[in-house]
Write a protein that holds these residues in place. Structure first.
Motif, PDB file in Angstrom:
ATOM      1  N   VAL A  27     -13.754   5.748  -4.561  1.00  0.00           N
ATOM      2  CA  VAL A  27     -13.217   6.868  -3.800  1.00  0.00           C
ATOM      3  C   VAL A  27     -12.266   6.387  -2.702  1.00  0.00           C
ATOM      4  N   VAL A  28     -12.556   5.237  -2.106  1.00  0.00           N
ATOM      5  CA  VAL A  28     -11.678   4.688  -1.069  1.00  0.00           C
ATOM      6  C   VAL A  28     -10.402   4.132  -1.708  1.00  0.00           C
ATOM      7  N   SER A  29     -10.551   3.436  -2.821  1.00  0.00           N
ATOM      8  CA  SER A  29      -9.377   2.912  -3.525  1.00  0.00           C
ATOM      9  C   SER A  29      -8.430   4.038  -3.912  1.00  0.00           C
ATOM     10  N   GLU A  30      -8.984   5.108  -4.484  1.00  0.00           N
ATOM     11  CA  GLU A  30      -8.155   6.234  -4.917  1.00  0.00           C
ATOM     12  C   GLU A  30      -7.452   6.884  -3.732  1.00  0.00           C
ATOM     13  N   PHE A  31      -8.141   6.964  -2.602  1.00  0.00           N
ATOM     14  CA  PHE A  31      -7.540   7.529  -1.395  1.00  0.00           C
ATOM     15  C   PHE A  31      -6.333   6.706  -0.970  1.00  0.00           C
ATOM     16  N   TYR A  32      -6.484   5.388  -0.922  1.00  0.00           N
ATOM     17  CA  TYR A  32      -5.372   4.549  -0.474  1.00  0.00           C
ATOM     18  C   TYR A  32      -4.237   4.532  -1.484  1.00  0.00           C
ATOM     19  N   GLU A  33      -4.543   4.572  -2.741  1.00  0.00           N
ATOM     20  CA  GLU A  33      -3.470   4.651  -3.733  1.00  0.00           C
ATOM     21  C   GLU A  33      -2.666   5.939  -3.538  1.00  0.00           C
ATOM     22  N   ARG A  34      -3.365   7.033  -3.261  1.00  0.00           N
ATOM     23  CA  ARG A  34      -2.673   8.303  -3.040  1.00  0.00           C
ATOM     24  C   ARG A  34      -1.831   8.269  -1.764  1.00  0.00           C
ATOM     25  N   VAL A  35      -2.397   7.707  -0.676  1.00  0.00           N
ATOM     26  CA  VAL A  35      -1.650   7.624   0.587  1.00  0.00           C
ATOM     27  C   VAL A  35      -0.358   6.843   0.383  1.00  0.00           C
ATOM     28  N   HIS A  36      -0.445   5.704  -0.297  1.00  0.00           N
ATOM     29  CA  HIS A  36       0.759   4.895  -0.494  1.00  0.00           C
ATOM     30  C   HIS A  36       1.742   5.568  -1.446  1.00  0.00           C
ATOM     31  N   THR A  37       1.237   6.208  -2.465  1.00  0.00           N
ATOM     32  CA  THR A  37       2.126   6.903  -3.397  1.00  0.00           C
ATOM     33  C   THR A  37       2.882   8.018  -2.691  1.00  0.00           C
ATOM     34  N   GLU A  38       2.180   8.751  -1.822  1.00  0.00           N
ATOM     35  CA  GLU A  38       2.831   9.821  -1.062  1.00  0.00           C
ATOM     36  C   GLU A  38       3.923   9.283  -0.152  1.00  0.00           C
ATOM     37  N   GLN A  39       3.795   8.027   0.265  1.00  0.00           N
ATOM     38  CA  GLN A  39       4.797   7.400   1.129  1.00  0.00           C
ATOM     39  C   GLN A  39       5.929   6.769   0.322  1.00  0.00           C
ATOM     40  N   GLY A  40       5.863   6.874  -1.006  1.00  0.00           N
ATOM     41  CA  GLY A  40       6.946   6.364  -1.839  1.00  0.00           C
ATOM     42  C   GLY A  40       6.727   4.988  -2.416  1.00  0.00           C
ATOM     43  N   VAL A  41       5.508   4.447  -2.278  1.00  0.00           N
ATOM     44  CA  VAL A  41       5.201   3.128  -2.840  1.00  0.00           C
ATOM     45  C   VAL A  41       4.856   3.294  -4.326  1.00  0.00           C
ATOM     46  N   ASP A  42       5.389   2.404  -5.135  1.00  0.00           N
ATOM     47  CA  ASP A  42       5.064   2.371  -6.559  1.00  0.00           C
ATOM     48  C   ASP A  42       3.848   1.451  -6.720  1.00  0.00           C
ATOM     49  N   VAL A  43       2.656   2.040  -6.846  1.00  0.00           N
ATOM     50  CA  VAL A  43       1.419   1.268  -6.959  1.00  0.00           C
ATOM     51  C   VAL A  43       1.076   1.105  -8.437  1.00  0.00           C
ATOM     52  N   ARG A  44       0.973  -0.143  -8.883  1.00  0.00           N
ATOM     53  CA  ARG A  44       0.641  -0.418 -10.277  1.00  0.00           C
ATOM     54  C   ARG A  44      -0.612  -1.283 -10.329  1.00  0.00           C
ATOM     55  N   THR A  45      -1.640  -0.775 -10.956  1.00  0.00           N
ATOM     56  CA  THR A  45      -2.899  -1.506 -11.070  1.00  0.00           C
ATOM     57  C   THR A  45      -3.104  -1.990 -12.506  1.00  0.00           C
TER      58      THR A  45
ATOM     59  N   ALA B 239     -12.445  13.038   0.767  1.00  0.00           N
ATOM     60  CA  ALA B 239     -11.275  12.158   0.693  1.00  0.00           C
ATOM     61  C   ALA B 239     -10.052  12.925   0.232  1.00  0.00           C
ATOM     62  N   ASP B 240     -10.252  14.104  -0.338  1.00  0.00           N
ATOM     63  CA  ASP B 240      -9.140  14.904  -0.849  1.00  0.00           C
ATOM     64  C   ASP B 240      -8.606  15.886   0.174  1.00  0.00           C
ATOM     65  N   ALA B 241      -9.510  16.368   1.053  1.00  0.00           N
ATOM     66  CA  ALA B 241      -9.122  17.445   1.963  1.00  0.00           C
ATOM     67  C   ALA B 241      -8.363  16.958   3.194  1.00  0.00           C
ATOM     68  N   GLY B 242      -8.515  15.703   3.563  1.00  0.00           N
ATOM     69  CA  GLY B 242      -7.841  15.222   4.767  1.00  0.00           C
ATOM     70  C   GLY B 242      -7.828  13.713   4.816  1.00  0.00           C
ATOM     71  N   ARG B 243      -7.632  13.184   6.013  1.00  0.00           N
ATOM     72  CA  ARG B 243      -7.548  11.736   6.176  1.00  0.00           C
ATOM     73  C   ARG B 243      -8.675  11.215   7.049  1.00  0.00           C
ATOM     74  N   SER B 244      -9.824  11.850   6.972  1.00  0.00           N
ATOM     75  CA  SER B 244     -10.970  11.386   7.745  1.00  0.00           C
ATOM     76  C   SER B 244     -12.238  11.631   6.937  1.00  0.00           C
ATOM     77  N   PHE B 245     -12.904  10.554   6.557  1.00  0.00           N
ATOM     78  CA  PHE B 245     -14.169  10.647   5.839  1.00  0.00           C
ATOM     79  C   PHE B 245     -14.880   9.310   5.933  1.00  0.00           C
ATOM     80  N   THR B 246     -16.158   9.295   5.532  1.00  0.00           N
ATOM     81  CA  THR B 246     -16.964   8.077   5.606  1.00  0.00           C
ATOM     82  C   THR B 246     -17.679   7.872   4.283  1.00  0.00           C
ATOM     83  N   VAL B 247     -17.737   6.623   3.859  1.00  0.00           N
ATOM     84  CA  VAL B 247     -18.454   6.263   2.642  1.00  0.00           C
ATOM     85  C   VAL B 247     -19.587   5.314   3.020  1.00  0.00           C
TER      86      VAL B 247
END
Length: 415
Positions: A195-213, A358-366
């Protein structure tokens, strides 16, 4: 191990001028050690903090002076002998001295190895010599890279860990075109839940980063004069690049210890007091592999809190008030407007509990639980929750998943 009582006039020599070495020297003085203390630093710069290198210093928001762990004048005030640009080449444990590349041997009564580590490089021809392929370990690395950090430049980041993602964030804010390559199925795979990995991939993608795993680098392309122009993947894909940043981990600097006959296993082996097999030689920081008080066995950590706490433990040992190193590890990472704070080690967990969305905002805890105990937590943009999470992990609190998950219940009530 026979414990030989330290003497307040012992000559303490610290090999390494990073966070651990600087903290150890200062802690010795604070603990009342009055004997000579010498720091042998290979770099020509006074000890500085490394975490800002991939963030504030790379972006230009911080100067070298802003990174100093302590002002240079402090070392004079505390009567600490700091020898910059001094490379240690050997340790003689029989006659108790260290040999340096230039200058006379340096005798010691107690030796502290704070040798840190070096960035792992790509095992490909030309990767270490190309002027536009960079690793991120010291000031010189960032200085060389900043000259090439220009709007529109095509940056390929190899490695989707903390450092790689931090560089990607700074690069996007500076207007570079960024591609992040990660061999694992997701970024931060070694240290966080999906869930944390997916959050960061989304944050970077939204900023225009091409993330390839799930992709691996198989080759590099060069101009005749040795500049890298592209990165080739195992599937045959070729990515053009104006510069490449490699963030694929750290190799502990253990060669001095190994050549001196001290046990080494992915780090200099130390006990709970940070002592090596030779009680007059201690080791601290990224270069050590030490007992894990939380999970058993041995571990090696790469973090400022680990280096700082081990330095203080050594200062206590060398001033006759020994205490064990049993601190709960914690880490942090800043990317864009997102601060990740992690406490504990999630290895061995059997349950993951998400507090918030992790989907609704930028603040959550795992939270990571093992047999019902809270063993680790990742806190995104929640400093108050992080303070509570540290206590939950430190006490191995047994809290039901429902209570941890319920945002209507203040987290501090789970203590």
């Amino acid at each position: 191990m026979t414990i030989e009582q330290p003497h307040p006039d012992d000559r303490v020599v610290i090999v390494g001028g990073g966070q651990a070495g600087a903290e150890c020297a200062a802690s010795l003085r604070m603990a009342g050690h009055c004997g000579p203390v010498t720091i042998l630093a290979e770099e020509p710069t006074y000890p500085y903090a490394r975490p800002p290198l991939s963030k504030a210093y790379l972006s230009g928001a911080a100067l070298v002076e802003d990174l100093y762990i302590r002002p240079p004048a402090t070392y004079v005030q505390q009567d600490l002998d700091v020898r910059l640009g001094t490379r240690v080449t050997a340790i003689d444990r029989v006659d108790r001295y260290v040999r340096v590349e230039t200058g006379p041997d340096v005798p010691y009564d107690r030796l502290v190895l704070a040798t840190g580590g070096r960035a792992r490089t790509l095992p490909l021809p030309g990767a270490e010599s190309a002027p536009n392929i960079h690793t991120l370990r010291g000031l010189a690395d960032i200085d060389a890279m900043r000259e090439q950090f220009k709007p529109g430049a095509r940056l390929v980041v190899v490695g989707g860990g903390y450092v790689g993602l931090e560089v990607a964030a700074v690069a996007r804010k500076a207007g570079l075109q960024v591609t992040v390559l990660e061999a694992a199925p997701r970024v931060l795979a070694r240290v966080t839940a999906a869930v944390v990995s997916e959050f960061y991939e989304r944050v970077h993608t939204e900023q225009g980063v091409d993330v390839r795993t799930g992709c691996c680098v198989s080759g590099l392309e060069y101009t005749p004069d040795g500049w890298a122009t592209g990165v080739t993947l195992t599937d045959g894909t070729s990515l053009p690049a104006d510069l490449v940043v490699v963030g694929i981990g750290l190799v502990p600097n253990t060669e001095l210890a190994e050549e001196a006959g001290l046990p080494v296993d992915d780090g200099i082996l130390v006990d709970e007091y940070c002592r090596t097999a030779d009680p007059r030689v201690l080791a601290i920081g990224d270069c050590t592999r030490h007992p894990c008080a939380q999970h058993g066995g041995f571990r090696r950590l790469e973090s400022v809190p680990n280096a700082t706490e081990q330095a203080r433990v050594v200062a206590a040992v060398l001033t006759g008030a020994p205490r064990v190193y049993d601190a709960v590890p914690w880490f942090w990472s800043d990317q864009y407007d997102v601060k990740l704070q992690t406490v504990g080690l999630s290895a061995g967990h059997d349950e993951v509990v998400v507090r918030g969305s992790a989907d609704a905002g930028r603040s959550f805890t795992v939270f990571y639980l093992e047999s019902g105990e809270v063993r680790a937590a990742d806190v995104i943009n929640g400093p108050r929750d992080f303070m509570v999470a540290k206590k939950l992990v430190a006490t191995r609190a047994r809290v039901s998943s429902d209570r941890l998950r319920d945002q209507a219940t203040p987290l501090k009530q789970c203590l």
